[in-house]
Design a protein around this motif. Sequence first.
Motif, PDB file in Angstrom:
ATOM      1  N   MET A   1      10.477  -4.468 -21.143  1.00 21.91           N
ATOM      2  CA  MET A   1       9.092  -4.522 -20.647  1.00 21.91           C
ATOM      3  C   MET A   1       8.990  -5.479 -19.462  1.00 21.91           C
ATOM      4  N   GLU A  25       5.890  -0.609 -19.727  1.00 26.90           N
ATOM      5  CA  GLU A  25       6.893  -0.287 -20.743  1.00 26.90           C
ATOM      6  C   GLU A  25       7.247   1.190 -20.661  1.00 26.90           C
ATOM      7  N   LYS A  30       1.436   0.149 -19.771  1.00 24.27           N
ATOM      8  CA  LYS A  30       1.087   0.079 -21.192  1.00 24.27           C
ATOM      9  C   LYS A  30      -0.331  -0.440 -21.385  1.00 24.27           C
ATOM     10  N   PHE A  41       8.813 -10.742 -22.649  1.00 27.11           N
ATOM     11  CA  PHE A  41       9.121  -9.706 -21.670  1.00 27.11           C
ATOM     12  C   PHE A  41      10.511  -9.880 -21.079  1.00 27.11           C
TER      13      PHE A  41
END
Length: 421
Positions: A1, A25, A30, A41
């Motif tokens: 991510m 993502e 997202k 992340f």
Amino acid sequence: MILIKNGTLVRPECMKTEQKSIVIENGKIKEIGEGYEDADFEQVIDAKGMMVAPGLIDVHVHYRDPGFTYKEDVITGANAAKKGGFTTIITMANTKPAVDNVETLAYLLEKGKETGIHVIPAAAISKDLKGKELVKMEELKAHGAIGFTDDGMSLMDEKLVVEAMKEAKRLQVPLSFHEEDPYFIENSGVNKGAVSEKLGLGGASAIAEDILVARDGMLAFETGCTINIQHISSRHSVALVKLYKEMGASVFAEAAPHHFSLDETAVLEHGTLAKMNPPLRTKEDQQAIIEGLKDGTIDIIATDHAPHSKEEKEKPFTEAPSGIIGLETSLALGITNLVKKGHLTIEELIAKMTLNPAKLYRLDYGTLEPGKCADVVIFNPDEQWTVDSFVSKASNSPFLGATLTGKVHYTICKGDVVYQN
């Protein structure tokens, strides 16, 4: 991510800016929110002092591939696009061979997959761009053509234009038109007026554009086809597009950065680097284009990126090809000459470079909505920079050496960072 934090989001879908973070993502946006922890992340991009917008969309690009790859090719052209903040490119059909057949279309689609951005070909309207016989539009659309254009050539046969419009309406695809009647052009690339007289050149009269815009706007109204007037340059054409929109015709119009940034006097300073079709026109025409952008008559900003070799552009004016490159300077020219001068808000500029182009071609891009493809550009709207080099194969630009405001720092396409400065 990926987390993009501390930036100012420019959201053309709701025409507002906001201080929030974006989570990316699996190639999608997202969510948009606040209060995220960096540790959660894989990659964190700190966009402090920068703006975060949808990846730019250019509906008018010449990649010269196949056939003229000494000027540009799909890969080098895509690299120029990434540097300019573009994630989606619509390529023109005037290659060699022209994109009037499934094989050439498939070649471009496959090569586009290597670039990391969306490279989507438009196909020709007429076979071999000769304006005589309609291509197999249904077949080409089925194999991936996003729309149809003979850009570089004007369609002079009204019967063919009507036939194309009716088929395009049935297929629900747009037609884009290069509007220059050759009857009114003595020498292309320079406006017929004070500058062409000073140079001893006949020039290209604005009526060459106006007469075809008048025709095609009326035919679009009659047929119900969606059309796009490419690289509009004349104040009378802007007025005509406004009229047709008021009548209810489905008419889009695009302006190139050079047409809102320069006027015909640039030819005296830059010579062939300011030679283009249609040409730079008067200050009154330039102002009308800016007003058209302001009032919504002109929906789209598109570069008409047209690479040529140095040797070609160094030929005498009447022999040198028309066109300039534009992908790497487009956003900065919009910020410098439209936003900083108070003509457009940053939201309006970004909408003309993302949301509106997506609407023309019915693309599901051009927004920062959650669930959409994670195509993002991150730029500093206040950073000044000098145009001193290009990643394009070509350097034919009158803006070489200019100081502009607005610099791209990241381009993200499908959730991948494809450019970082």
